[in-house]
Design a protein around this motif. Structure first.
Motif, PDB file in Angstrom:
ATOM      1  N   LEU A 174       0.849  -1.196   0.000  1.00 11.87           N
ATOM      2  CA  LEU A 174       0.000   0.000   0.000  1.00 11.87           C
ATOM      3  C   LEU A 174       0.883   1.244   0.000  1.00 11.87           C
ATOM      4  O   LEU A 174       1.997   1.222   0.541  1.00 11.87           O
ATOM      5  CB  LEU A 174      -0.888   0.040   1.240  1.00 11.87           C
ATOM      6  N   ALA A 175       0.363   2.341  -0.566  1.00 13.32           N
ATOM      7  CA  ALA A 175       1.092   3.616  -0.508  1.00 13.32           C
ATOM      8  C   ALA A 175       0.150   4.705  -0.031  1.00 13.32           C
ATOM      9  O   ALA A 175      -1.025   4.737  -0.410  1.00 13.32           O
ATOM     10  CB  ALA A 175       1.633   3.967  -1.889  1.00 13.32           C
ATOM     11  N   LEU A 176       0.677   5.573   0.837  1.00 15.12           N
ATOM     12  CA  LEU A 176      -0.095   6.729   1.313  1.00 15.12           C
ATOM     13  C   LEU A 176       0.357   7.940   0.507  1.00 15.12           C
ATOM     14  O   LEU A 176       1.559   8.211   0.420  1.00 15.12           O
ATOM     15  CB  LEU A 176       0.220   7.010   2.781  1.00 15.12           C
ATOM     16  N   LEU A 177      -0.603   8.651  -0.060  1.00 13.99           N
ATOM     17  CA  LEU A 177      -0.239   9.829  -0.843  1.00 13.99           C
ATOM     18  C   LEU A 177      -1.096  10.998  -0.398  1.00 13.99           C
ATOM     19  O   LEU A 177      -2.185  10.817   0.156  1.00 13.99           O
ATOM     20  CB  LEU A 177      -0.457   9.555  -2.342  1.00 13.99           C
ATOM     21  N   ARG A 233      -1.194   5.566  13.654  1.00 13.82           N
ATOM     22  CA  ARG A 233      -2.405   5.146  14.391  1.00 13.82           C
ATOM     23  C   ARG A 233      -2.755   3.691  14.068  1.00 13.82           C
ATOM     24  O   ARG A 233      -3.050   2.890  14.941  1.00 13.82           O
ATOM     25  CB  ARG A 233      -3.558   6.017  13.951  1.00 13.82           C
ATOM     26  N   PHE A 234      -2.719   3.362  12.777  1.00 13.98           N
ATOM     27  CA  PHE A 234      -3.048   1.997  12.358  1.00 13.98           C
ATOM     28  C   PHE A 234      -2.035   0.999  12.925  1.00 13.98           C
ATOM     29  O   PHE A 234      -2.410  -0.054  13.437  1.00 13.98           O
ATOM     30  CB  PHE A 234      -3.081   1.926  10.825  1.00 13.98           C
ATOM     31  N   LEU A 235      -0.751   1.360  12.847  1.00 14.27           N
ATOM     32  CA  LEU A 235       0.287   0.412  13.252  1.00 14.27           C
ATOM     33  C   LEU A 235       0.408   0.260  14.755  1.00 14.27           C
ATOM     34  O   LEU A 235       0.705  -0.821  15.258  1.00 14.27           O
ATOM     35  CB  LEU A 235       1.650   0.845  12.675  1.00 14.27           C
ATOM     36  N   THR A 236       0.193   1.367  15.508  1.00 12.39           N
ATOM     37  CA  THR A 236       0.487   1.325  16.953  1.00 12.39           C
ATOM     38  C   THR A 236      -0.726   1.635  17.831  1.00 12.39           C
ATOM     39  O   THR A 236      -0.611   1.590  19.052  1.00 12.39           O
ATOM     40  CB  THR A 236       1.577   2.372  17.308  1.00 12.39           C
ATOM     41  N   LYS A 237      -1.842   2.034  17.220  1.00 15.10           N
ATOM     42  CA  LYS A 237      -3.061   2.488  17.913  1.00 15.10           C
ATOM     43  C   LYS A 237      -2.838   3.828  18.614  1.00 15.10           C
ATOM     44  O   LYS A 237      -3.695   4.290  19.353  1.00 15.10           O
ATOM     45  CB  LYS A 237      -3.546   1.465  18.957  1.00 15.10           C
ATOM     46  N   ARG A 238      -1.681   4.440  18.431  1.00 15.07           N
ATOM     47  CA  ARG A 238      -1.382   5.685  19.151  1.00 15.07           C
ATOM     48  C   ARG A 238      -1.293   6.862  18.196  1.00 15.07           C
ATOM     49  O   ARG A 238      -1.018   6.707  16.997  1.00 15.07           O
ATOM     50  CB  ARG A 238      -0.043   5.537  19.893  1.00 15.07           C
ATOM     51  N   HIS A 258       6.487  -2.385   7.689  1.00 16.02           N
ATOM     52  CA  HIS A 258       6.058  -3.774   7.487  1.00 16.02           C
ATOM     53  C   HIS A 258       5.139  -4.182   8.624  1.00 16.02           C
ATOM     54  O   HIS A 258       5.385  -3.814   9.769  1.00 16.02           O
ATOM     55  CB  HIS A 258       7.266  -4.728   7.486  1.00 16.02           C
ATOM     56  N   LYS A 259       4.112  -4.927   8.297  1.00 19.08           N
ATOM     57  CA  LYS A 259       3.228  -5.448   9.342  1.00 19.08           C
ATOM     58  C   LYS A 259       2.668  -6.795   8.876  1.00 19.08           C
ATOM     59  O   LYS A 259       2.314  -6.932   7.708  1.00 19.08           O
ATOM     60  CB  LYS A 259       2.087  -4.458   9.596  1.00 19.08           C
ATOM     61  N   GLN A 305      -3.002 -15.177   6.156  1.00 16.08           N
ATOM     62  CA  GLN A 305      -1.850 -14.455   6.683  1.00 16.08           C
ATOM     63  C   GLN A 305      -1.348 -13.486   5.626  1.00 16.08           C
ATOM     64  O   GLN A 305      -1.140 -13.866   4.486  1.00 16.08           O
ATOM     65  CB  GLN A 305      -0.724 -15.434   7.029  1.00 16.08           C
ATOM     66  N   LEU A 306      -1.171 -12.230   6.019  1.00 15.96           N
ATOM     67  CA  LEU A 306      -0.724 -11.223   5.056  1.00 15.96           C
ATOM     68  C   LEU A 306       0.555 -10.561   5.526  1.00 15.96           C
ATOM     69  O   LEU A 306       0.752 -10.330   6.724  1.00 15.96           O
ATOM     70  CB  LEU A 306      -1.790 -10.131   4.880  1.00 15.96           C
ATOM     71  N   ASN A 307       1.359 -10.254   4.550  1.00 17.94           N
ATOM     72  CA  ASN A 307       2.585  -9.526   4.802  1.00 17.94           C
ATOM     73  C   ASN A 307       2.389  -8.135   4.189  1.00 17.94           C
ATOM     74  O   ASN A 307       2.408  -7.986   2.973  1.00 17.94           O
ATOM     75  CB  ASN A 307       3.711 -10.270   4.069  1.00 17.94           C
ATOM     76  N   LEU A 308       2.151  -7.168   5.044  1.00 22.18           N
ATOM     77  CA  LEU A 308       1.775  -5.840   4.550  1.00 22.18           C
ATOM     78  C   LEU A 308       2.996  -4.939   4.487  1.00 22.18           C
ATOM     79  O   LEU A 308       3.777  -4.854   5.444  1.00 22.18           O
ATOM     80  CB  LEU A 308       0.763  -5.275   5.552  1.00 22.18           C
ATOM     81  N   GLU A 309       3.173  -4.259   3.345  1.00 18.51           N
ATOM     82  CA  GLU A 309       4.230  -3.251   3.237  1.00 18.51           C
ATOM     83  C   GLU A 309       3.535  -1.937   2.933  1.00 18.51           C
ATOM     84  O   GLU A 309       2.679  -1.878   2.034  1.00 18.51           O
ATOM     85  CB  GLU A 309       5.162  -3.589   2.076  1.00 18.51           C
TER      86      GLU A 309
END
Ligand SMILES: Nc1nc2c(ncn2[C@@H]2O[C@H](COP(=O)(O)OP(=O)(O)OP(=O)(O)O)[C@@H](O)[C@H]2O)c(=O)[nH]1
Length: 205
Positions: free
Chosen positions: A6-9, A22-27, A41-42, A50-54
């Motif tokens: 995924l890419a954030l733009l 927020r998504f990765l750490t809830k913070r 990576h998550k 099972q997914l390997n998210l980049e």
């Protein structure tokens, strides 16, 4: 294990890193000292898979920012295009980014128009200073067959989680569709080949 990229733009300062963290750490972390592009990576499990998210988070201030739209568009399977609901210019830029992603996909992927994209209006907590109404963003999303979600990285986690999960599911469906299509056209050309080689002979028997 499936790999999903995924890419954030979006414009500078709209909260791309805040949404991702927020998504990765809830913070919510108010300020980021990052001045370079980052790849996160998550590992996660969705619908029993099972997914390997980049996830690529470009830095707008980086000298590499010129390639922000060129590389991720080819690299990513799905996009999160972020604007700030209290900054109209960032919405217009988001609109432009969605258009550019679609154009690039048409060019690079032999006319493929469907691209998993989620349009995200961040900083919903600043609604007293709102410059982009929800309906307008919703129409833009509908026109472009994108998901749409308003969020506040500063205040909420759940909407951001839901938005990511929806997009990831959409990417999984899209990748499956592309793989099926490739398999189908592969078996069609194989059938054609077999027919060309044996077809006439079979007729004459
Ligand atoms: N009020 C409010 N501020 C936010 C929110 N999300 C991010 N911010 C603030 O907006 C500023 C920019 O956030 P970033 O996450 O660094 O934005 P970015 O889009 O990654 O910025 P660049 O990497 O420079 O392009 C920071 O001061 C954040 O604290 C939000 O939901 N509400």
């Amino acid at each position: 294990m499936n790999d999903i990229k995924l890419a954030l733009l979006g414009s500078e300062g709209v909260g791309k890193s805040a949404v991702l963290v927020r998504f990765l750490t809830k913070r919510f972390i108010g300020e980021y000292a990052s001045n370079s592009n980052s790849l996160y990576h998550k590992r996660l499990s969705i619908d029993g898979r099972q997914l390997n998210l980049e996830i690529f988070d470009p830095c707008s201030q980086s000298t590499e920012s010129r390639c922000i739209l060129e590389e991720p568009v080819e690299w990513a399977d799905g996009f999160i295009v972020v604007y700030n609901i209290s900054d109209r210019a960032s919405f217009l830029n988001a609109k432009n980014i969605v258009r550019q992603i679609k154009e690039a996909r048409i060019e690079n992927c032999k006319g493929e128009v469907e691209v998993p994209i989620c349009l995200v209006g961040n900083k919903q907590d600043l609604c007293h200073a709102r410059q982009v109404c929800e309906e307008e963003a919703h129409s833009l999303a509908l026109e472009n067959k994108c998901h749409f979600q308003e969020v506040s990285a500063a205040e909420h986690y759940q909407e951001i989680l839901t938005m990511f999960i929806k997009l990831i599911r959409n990417v999984m469906d899209h990748l499956k569709y592309r793989a099926d299509r490739r398999r189908y056209s592969g078996s069609k050309s194989m059938a054609k080949l077999i027919n060309n080689v044996f077809g006439k002979r079979r007729k004459s028997v």
